[in-house]
Design a protein around this motif. Structure first.
Motif, PDB file in Angstrom:
ATOM      1  N   ARG A 159     -86.359   5.666  62.624  1.00  0.00           N
ATOM      2  CA  ARG A 159     -87.308   6.842  61.922  1.00  0.00           C
ATOM      3  C   ARG A 159     -87.558   6.350  60.171  1.00  0.00           C
ATOM      4  O   ARG A 159     -86.479   6.273  59.924  1.00  0.00           O
ATOM      5  CB  ARG A 159     -86.819   8.106  62.206  1.00  0.00           C
ATOM      6  CG  ARG A 159     -87.612   9.408  62.048  1.00  0.00           C
ATOM      7  CD  ARG A 159     -86.825  10.575  62.393  1.00  0.00           C
ATOM      8  NE  ARG A 159     -87.483  11.558  61.725  1.00  0.00           N
ATOM      9  CZ  ARG A 159     -88.647  12.314  62.028  1.00  0.00           C
ATOM     10  NH1 ARG A 159     -89.203  12.169  63.001  1.00  0.00           N
ATOM     11  NH2 ARG A 159     -88.668  13.485  61.117  1.00  0.00           N
ATOM     12  N   PRO A 218     -98.230   1.559  59.919  1.00  0.00           N
ATOM     13  CA  PRO A 218     -98.035   1.903  61.027  1.00  0.00           C
ATOM     14  C   PRO A 218     -99.192   2.811  61.481  1.00  0.00           C
ATOM     15  O   PRO A 218     -99.668   2.758  62.670  1.00  0.00           O
ATOM     16  CB  PRO A 218     -96.702   2.871  61.081  1.00  0.00           C
ATOM     17  CG  PRO A 218     -95.901   2.173  60.123  1.00  0.00           C
ATOM     18  CD  PRO A 218     -96.945   1.499  59.035  1.00  0.00           C
ATOM     19  N   ILE A 219     -99.405   3.676  60.558  1.00  0.00           N
ATOM     20  CA  ILE A 219    -100.851   4.219  60.684  1.00  0.00           C
ATOM     21  C   ILE A 219    -101.702   3.845  59.619  1.00  0.00           C
ATOM     22  O   ILE A 219    -101.311   4.039  58.504  1.00  0.00           O
ATOM     23  CB  ILE A 219    -100.806   5.745  60.734  1.00  0.00           C
ATOM     24  CG1 ILE A 219     -99.772   6.275  61.747  1.00  0.00           C
ATOM     25  CG2 ILE A 219    -101.967   6.633  60.805  1.00  0.00           C
ATOM     26  CD1 ILE A 219     -99.355   7.656  61.732  1.00  0.00           C
ATOM     27  N   LYS A 233    -103.115   4.181  64.888  1.00  0.00           N
ATOM     28  CA  LYS A 233    -101.895   3.940  64.611  1.00  0.00           C
ATOM     29  C   LYS A 233    -101.417   2.709  65.653  1.00  0.00           C
ATOM     30  O   LYS A 233    -102.131   2.397  66.569  1.00  0.00           O
ATOM     31  CB  LYS A 233    -100.835   5.110  64.958  1.00  0.00           C
ATOM     32  CG  LYS A 233    -101.019   5.474  66.574  1.00  0.00           C
ATOM     33  CD  LYS A 233     -99.837   6.637  67.051  1.00  0.00           C
ATOM     34  CE  LYS A 233     -99.687   6.712  68.344  1.00  0.00           C
ATOM     35  NZ  LYS A 233     -99.105   5.503  69.128  1.00  0.00           N
ATOM     36  N   ASN A 288     -94.769   6.879  67.004  1.00  0.00           N
ATOM     37  CA  ASN A 288     -95.779   7.947  66.883  1.00  0.00           C
ATOM     38  C   ASN A 288     -95.338   8.626  65.609  1.00  0.00           C
ATOM     39  O   ASN A 288     -94.263   8.058  65.156  1.00  0.00           O
ATOM     40  CB  ASN A 288     -95.737   8.796  68.023  1.00  0.00           C
ATOM     41  CG  ASN A 288     -94.462   9.592  68.431  1.00  0.00           C
ATOM     42  OD1 ASN A 288     -93.566  10.251  67.457  1.00  0.00           O
ATOM     43  ND2 ASN A 288     -93.659   9.081  69.479  1.00  0.00           N
ATOM     44  N   SER A 289     -95.961   9.449  65.071  1.00  0.00           N
ATOM     45  CA  SER A 289     -95.776  10.234  63.834  1.00  0.00           C
ATOM     46  C   SER A 289     -96.000  11.794  64.006  1.00  0.00           C
ATOM     47  O   SER A 289     -96.806  12.180  64.350  1.00  0.00           O
ATOM     48  CB  SER A 289     -96.691   9.486  62.777  1.00  0.00           C
ATOM     49  OG  SER A 289     -96.325  10.235  61.731  1.00  0.00           O
ATOM     50  N   PHE A 332     -97.753  14.060  59.042  1.00  0.00           N
ATOM     51  CA  PHE A 332     -98.751  13.106  58.261  1.00  0.00           C
ATOM     52  C   PHE A 332     -99.352  13.854  57.388  1.00  0.00           C
ATOM     53  O   PHE A 332     -99.846  14.843  57.556  1.00  0.00           O
ATOM     54  CB  PHE A 332     -99.381  12.655  59.583  1.00  0.00           C
ATOM     55  CG  PHE A 332    -100.416  11.687  59.274  1.00  0.00           C
ATOM     56  CD1 PHE A 332    -101.755  11.985  58.608  1.00  0.00           C
ATOM     57  CD2 PHE A 332    -100.202  10.095  59.152  1.00  0.00           C
ATOM     58  CE1 PHE A 332    -102.854  11.161  58.362  1.00  0.00           C
ATOM     59  CE2 PHE A 332    -101.123   9.259  58.430  1.00  0.00           C
ATOM     60  CZ  PHE A 332    -102.400   9.818  58.021  1.00  0.00           C
ATOM     61  N   TYR A 370     -96.293   9.454  55.497  1.00  0.00           N
ATOM     62  CA  TYR A 370     -95.731   9.699  56.620  1.00  0.00           C
ATOM     63  C   TYR A 370     -94.469   9.345  57.053  1.00  0.00           C
ATOM     64  O   TYR A 370     -94.157   8.502  56.517  1.00  0.00           O
ATOM     65  CB  TYR A 370     -96.751   9.594  57.926  1.00  0.00           C
ATOM     66  CG  TYR A 370     -97.304   8.139  58.004  1.00  0.00           C
ATOM     67  CD1 TYR A 370     -98.437   7.850  57.380  1.00  0.00           C
ATOM     68  CD2 TYR A 370     -96.513   7.044  58.590  1.00  0.00           C
ATOM     69  CE1 TYR A 370     -98.906   6.239  57.290  1.00  0.00           C
ATOM     70  CE2 TYR A 370     -96.971   5.918  58.755  1.00  0.00           C
ATOM     71  CZ  TYR A 370     -98.213   5.558  58.104  1.00  0.00           C
ATOM     72  OH  TYR A 370     -98.621   4.393  58.021  1.00  0.00           O
ATOM     73  N   TYR A 417     -92.645   7.596  60.488  1.00  0.00           N
ATOM     74  CA  TYR A 417     -93.094   6.987  61.668  1.00  0.00           C
ATOM     75  C   TYR A 417     -91.689   6.952  62.465  1.00  0.00           C
ATOM     76  O   TYR A 417     -90.773   6.340  61.945  1.00  0.00           O
ATOM     77  CB  TYR A 417     -93.790   5.969  61.632  1.00  0.00           C
ATOM     78  CG  TYR A 417     -94.726   5.453  62.602  1.00  0.00           C
ATOM     79  CD1 TYR A 417     -94.193   4.473  63.525  1.00  0.00           C
ATOM     80  CD2 TYR A 417     -95.928   6.051  62.986  1.00  0.00           C
ATOM     81  CE1 TYR A 417     -95.015   3.934  64.545  1.00  0.00           C
ATOM     82  CE2 TYR A 417     -96.772   5.601  63.913  1.00  0.00           C
ATOM     83  CZ  TYR A 417     -96.438   4.612  64.841  1.00  0.00           C
ATOM     84  OH  TYR A 417     -97.011   4.268  65.776  1.00  0.00           O
ATOM     85  N   THR A 428     -90.248   4.532  66.190  1.00  0.00           N
ATOM     86  CA  THR A 428     -90.370   3.843  67.061  1.00  0.00           C
ATOM     87  C   THR A 428     -89.103   3.337  67.725  1.00  0.00           C
ATOM     88  O   THR A 428     -88.074   3.564  67.262  1.00  0.00           O
ATOM     89  CB  THR A 428     -91.141   2.247  66.437  1.00  0.00           C
ATOM     90  OG1 THR A 428     -91.558   1.684  67.338  1.00  0.00           O
ATOM     91  CG2 THR A 428     -90.336   1.644  65.530  1.00  0.00           C
TER      92      THR A 428
END
Lengths: 289, 304
Positions: A143, A183-184, A210, A215-216, A219, A271, A273, A275
């Motif tokens: 994260r 990432p985004i 993205k 995911n996020s 944001f 943001y 993110y 993964t």
């Protein structure tokens, strides 16, 4: 006659070598050119890549065997990232061999072809309480935060008639300078100029995309047209990067210009993110072959 | 030996003749001709191709008059545009060139030049790595196109009789009969009109790369879109010679002076005059207008 034939043959051989050299040089040049263009304002989503180091752990582990979980973290985003990576496995706590543990990390943004990376180790793991052969999955979840500013050039004009220098309606593609990998990120921007009574309205549809993985939540986006202030963005609360790969946000601003102007559209994205990466392992009970 | 002297003498003669020919070259007709007016370019390194954020950078333009009309001091103007002038710390609006901006002439075949200094730009906004931008400049100036076209004045009666003083047939516009300017006379043809009139069809075209406007306007007034669109492509045409020529203009009475409006850059205006006799004369016209042209320069601003 024989001498002439030899001469012709030698010339032919020389020509063949010459052509091969030219082709090789051209290939080198082409590769160099394409390499130098990579990473400059690509606008393709990319971020942290997590890879399990080889044999860390091995795919088959024996009961009571101590093992390390080794992870390679690579930052392919054009933003500095910092965050935390945690490991766990999918077995119940009573039989789990992986201690739930986290470590922080910081990686610099991708610069040209230079990618910052770091190896992280979670040590002293062991499966001791297994009753039979087991299959488990080790999950490494990261994260991290990313902040990027993108500054594509956007033109405005006082009237919509003249299309020669500044177009009334256009799409800024990923190849436009100023877009960045993250990432985004912004993958494209649709721009339209709408005449108003004493001004012109700059309307933008910003396409946010993205990475396939991750995911996020949390944001934030801020859009400003240099020299004219912040754009008003609609439906920010509808942005959802948990389930959607792409979101479109519409922002606008009225500007009073007397002549054609091209200014940066400053888009700031902030943001957190998330993964993860996983690895399946088999735990062999002691005594089993 | 004799042969050598002959060859040397022949070569020397050739040299002398080619030298003489060069002296004879130059303007033999009234005008040099061409489609040039006033061009605008950024002065070298003003601005340079790249500079740092926060740096003070000079910005200047050079106006060059390659046409054949002299522009009075202060009438040729230029402005910077294409960027947010406040952000770049540059002055808004037009600045005049001081000093007469002479056109092409005997003493200056290239035409005159004038520089306009816009001071220093300074970009203080945040730059991440670098930023490319395009700085543009526009020149605005009053100009005239003049003609000295040989014509034939002849009534239809004389034409029928076959009077051979001159002929109304064929294209009258020839090289050197129209001055160098972006607005050009492309063609002048003649026809008889009624029994004792001759008609001239004069084709006017914007052959330059810029835009043309009514000569009544100032450069500053072109900032107003409504004024700009209302005065675009309008040219004042005045027939100086022969006297007695009148033209049909879209608005106003038939006269030797009026406004023509280009359509897609071209317009044909018809003029006529009484032709009681047959004689050669010269069609002297003046076209008056404002003209604008632009230039641009890509610059890269680096993070400090």
């Amino acid at each position: 006659m024989k001498t002439n034939k030899n001469k012709i043959f030698l010339m032919y051989q020389k020509q063949k070598s010459f052509i091969k050299i030219i082709i090789a040089l051209s290939l080198i040049l082409l590769t160099a050119c394409s390499a130098s263009q990579q990473g400059k304002g690509s606008g393709t989503p990319d971020g942290l890549h997590i890879t399990f180091l080889e044999l860390q752990p091995r795919t088959e582990l024996r009961q009571n065997e101590f093992f390390d979980i080794g992870l390679k973290l690579e930052n392919r985003a054009e933003c500095d990232i910092q965050g935390e990576i945690c490991v766990r496995d999918t077995l119940a706590e009573s039989i789990s061999g992986v201690q739930d543990d986290c470590q922080s990390f910081e990686l610099r943004k991708k610069d040209g072809n230079t990618i910052d990376s770091e190896n992280i180790y979670f040590t002293d793991n062991s499966y001791s309480s297994v009753s039979g052969d087991l299959t488990s999955t080790i999950i490494a979840k990261a994260r991290y935060s990313c902040s990027i500013q993108l500054t594509p050039q956007v033109c405005v004009k006082p009237t919509i008639e003249d299309e020669t220098i500044c177009r009334t309606k256009e799409t800024l593609s990923p190849s436009t300078l100023g877009l960045r990998s993250a990432p985004i990120t912004v993958s494209s921007i649709d721009k339209i100029l709408i005449p108003q009574k004493d001004s012109i309205k700059l309307e933008t549809s910003i396409h946010l995309r993205k990475m396939p993985e991750g995911n996020s939540d949390n944001f934030n986006i801020n859009v400003e047209y240099e020299g004219y202030g912040q754009l008003n963005c609609r439906d920010l609360d509808r942005l959802n990067f948990k389930t959607n790969t792409e979101n479109i946000i519409n922002c606008e601003i009225s500007v009073n210009v007397e002549d054609i102007e091209e200014n940066p559209l400053k888009i700031s994205l902030n943001y957190v993110y998330e993964t993860s990466e996983s690895k399946q392992i088999i735990i062999i009970k002691e005594g089993d072959k | 030996m004799m042969k050598k002297y002959v060859i040397i003498g022949f070569l020397a003669l050739l040299l002398v003749l080619s030298g003489c020919q060069k002296e004879d070259e130059g303007k033999t007709s009234t005008f040099y001709g061409g489609t040039d007016g006033v061009s605008i370019e950024f002065k070298d390194a003003a601005p340079p191709d790249q500079f740092n954020q926060g740096e003070e950078i000079p910005v200047s333009v050079v106006l060059k008059n390659s046409g054949e009309y002299d522009i009075v001091s202060g009438n040729a103007e230029a402005e910077i545009y294409g960027i947010n002038l406040e952000t770049f710390n540059l002055p808004k609006g037009y600045k005049s060139a001081t000093g007469i901006l002479r056109g092409k002439g005997e003493f200056n075949l290239e035409g005159g030049e004038r520089e306009i200094d816009f001071g220093n730009l300074k970009y203080d906004e945040e730059v991440i790595n670098s930023r490319d931008t395009i700085i543009r400049a526009r020149v605005c100036y009053p100009y005239q196109t003049k003609t000295d076209i040989p014509i034939c004045v002849k009534s239809s009666t004389s034409e029928e009789v076959g009077e051979a003083v001159c002929s109304i047939e064929g294209e009258k516009m020839a090289e050197g009969t129209v001055s160098s300017a972006p607005i050009q006379i492309n063609s002048v043809t003649e026809k008889t009109r009624g029994s004792n009139q001759v008609r001239f069809d004069i084709k006017v075209e914007n052959k330059g790369v810029g835009k043309v406007y009514s000569n009544e306007l100032s450069c500053d007034s072109l900032e107003d879109y409504q004024v700009e669109s209302g005065s675009k492509d309008k040219i004042l045409l005045e027939v100086i010679n022969p006297t007695g020529v009148v033209c049909g203009f879209r608005s106003g009475e038939d006269s030797n002076k009026g406004i023509i409006e280009l359509d897609n850059g071209i317009e044909t205006v018809s003029c006529w005059m009484e032709a009681d006799d047959t004689y050669t004369d010269t069609l002297r016209l003046t076209l008056s207008y404002m003209y604008t042209d632009t230039t641009s320069k890509e610059v890269t601003i680096f993070e400090k």
